[in-house]
Write an enzyme that holds these catalytic residues in place. Structure first.
Site, PDB file in Angstrom:
ATOM      1  N   ILE A 248       0.823  -1.213   0.000  1.00 49.41           N
ATOM      2  CA  ILE A 248       0.000   0.000   0.000  1.00 49.41           C
ATOM      3  C   ILE A 248       0.859   1.266   0.000  1.00 49.41           C
ATOM      4  CG2 ILE A 248      -0.237   0.392   2.507  1.00 49.41           C
ATOM      5  CD1 ILE A 248      -3.294   0.583   2.000  1.00 49.41           C
TER       6      ILE A 248
ATOM      7  N   HIS B  78       5.759 -12.355   5.859  1.00 45.64           N
ATOM      8  CA  HIS B  78       5.656 -11.864   4.486  1.00 45.64           C
ATOM      9  C   HIS B  78       7.039 -11.573   3.960  1.00 45.64           C
ATOM     10  CE1 HIS B  78       5.419  -8.414   7.234  1.00 45.64           C
ATOM     11  NE2 HIS B  78       6.071  -7.722   6.312  1.00 45.64           N
TER      12      HIS B  78
ATOM     13  N   VAL C 153       3.937  -5.722  10.467  1.00 48.21           N
ATOM     14  CA  VAL C 153       2.758  -6.600  10.405  1.00 48.21           C
ATOM     15  C   VAL C 153       3.184  -8.014  10.805  1.00 48.21           C
ATOM     16  CG1 VAL C 153       0.922  -7.512   8.952  1.00 48.21           C
ATOM     17  CG2 VAL C 153       1.779  -5.181   8.556  1.00 48.21           C
TER      18      VAL C 153
HETATM   19  P1  AMP Z   1       6.994  -4.935   7.510  1.00 45.75           P
HETATM   20  O1  AMP Z   1       7.584  -3.703   8.081  1.00 45.75           O
HETATM   21  O2  AMP Z   1       8.013  -5.839   6.894  1.00 45.75           O
HETATM   22  O3  AMP Z   1       6.091  -5.652   8.498  1.00 45.75           O
HETATM   23  O4  AMP Z   1       6.112  -4.458   6.286  1.00 45.75           O
HETATM   24  C1  AMP Z   1       4.725  -4.322   6.296  1.00 45.75           C
HETATM   25  C2  AMP Z   1       4.322  -3.736   4.976  1.00 45.75           C
HETATM   26  O5  AMP Z   1       2.929  -3.857   4.840  1.00 45.75           O
HETATM   27  C3  AMP Z   1       4.659  -2.237   4.812  1.00 45.75           C
HETATM   28  O6  AMP Z   1       5.503  -2.071   3.681  1.00 45.75           O
HETATM   29  C4  AMP Z   1       3.289  -1.589   4.604  1.00 45.75           C
HETATM   30  O7  AMP Z   1       3.319  -0.538   3.670  1.00 45.75           O
HETATM   31  C5  AMP Z   1       2.450  -2.761   4.113  1.00 45.75           C
HETATM   32  N1  AMP Z   1       1.028  -2.676   4.363  1.00 45.75           N
HETATM   33  C6  AMP Z   1       0.401  -2.358   5.513  1.00 45.75           C
HETATM   34  N2  AMP Z   1      -0.930  -2.417   5.368  1.00 45.75           N
HETATM   35  C7  AMP Z   1      -1.162  -2.810   4.089  1.00 45.75           C
HETATM   36  C8  AMP Z   1      -2.328  -3.066   3.319  1.00 45.75           C
HETATM   37  N3  AMP Z   1      -3.557  -2.922   3.841  1.00 45.75           N
HETATM   38  N4  AMP Z   1      -2.195  -3.440   2.034  1.00 45.75           N
HETATM   39  C9  AMP Z   1      -0.956  -3.576   1.498  1.00 45.75           C
HETATM   40  N5  AMP Z   1       0.187  -3.354   2.171  1.00 45.75           N
HETATM   41  C10 AMP Z   1       0.092  -2.974   3.451  1.00 45.75           C
END
Ligand code: AMP
Length: 120
Positions: A34, A104, A100
Site C-alpha cells: 500500500i 511476508h 505486520v
Molecule cells: P513490515 O515492516 O516488513 O512488516 O512491512 C509491512 C508492509 O505492509 C509495509 O511495507 C506496509 O506498507 C504494508 N502494508 C500495511 N498495510 C497494508 C495493506 N492494507 N495493504 C498492502 N500493504 C500494506
C-alpha cells in the site's frame, strides 16, 4: 509471543479488507504494498498463520514451504522481476522493524535499488 489473528494481513486473507491482488494459490497470496518503496513493491504471504520467517521455517509443513517458495517465483515471473533483478526482504521482530506480524516477504524492483542498508 503467539500469532495475532487480528493483524492486517490476516484480515486481508479473510477478505475483511481489500488488497490489490497480484496472484494466489492454496499456499500464498501476493498483492501490491500500500506504500510502495520502489516502482514495483509486492508482498507475498503464506495462507496459513505464521508470525515471521523463523516461525514459518520452523513450523510449516514441507509442502507449505515449497508452495510458498514456488509462489514467490510465480510473482517474480508475473511482474517481470527476474530479468533485471530484484530484492527480497523479510523483516522480523523489533530489530528487523517488522510492522505486520504475519510472515511476508517484500519483492522490490523496477529500478536499481542502491545499497541494502544505510550505514548506522
Ligand atoms: P513490515 O515492516 O516488513 O512488516 O512491512 C509491512 C508492509 O505492509 C509495509 O511495507 C506496509 O506498507 C504494508 N502494508 C500495511 N498495510 C497494508 C495493506 N492494507 N495493504 C498492502 N500493504 C500494506
Amino acid at each position: 509471543m503467539s500469532y495475532d489473528p487480528n493483524n492486517i494481513f490476516a484480515k486481508i486473507l479473510r477478505g475483511e479488507i481489500p488488497c490489490k491482488k497480484i496472484s494466489e494459490d492454496e499456499f500464498y497470496l501476493a498483492f501490491h504494498d500500500i506504500q510502495p518503496r520502489a516502482p514495483i513493491h509486492a508482498l507475498v504471504i503464506p495462507k496459513s498463520a505464521y508470525k515471521d520467517v523463523y516461525d514459518f521455517n520452523q513450523n510449516a509443513k514441507n509442502e507449505e514451504i515449497i508452495g510458498f517458495c514456488k509462489g514467490i517465483n510465480q510473482v517474480t515471473q508475473l511482474l517481470n522481476l527476474n530479468q533485471d533483478g530484484f530484492r527480497l526482504i523479510s523483516n522480523s521482530g523489533v530489530y528487523g522493524g517488522q510492522e505486520v506480524p504475519h510472515y511476508h516477504v517484500h519483492l522490490l524492483g523496477g529500478k536499481k535499488l542502491g545499497p541494502m542498508l544505510f550505514s548506522s
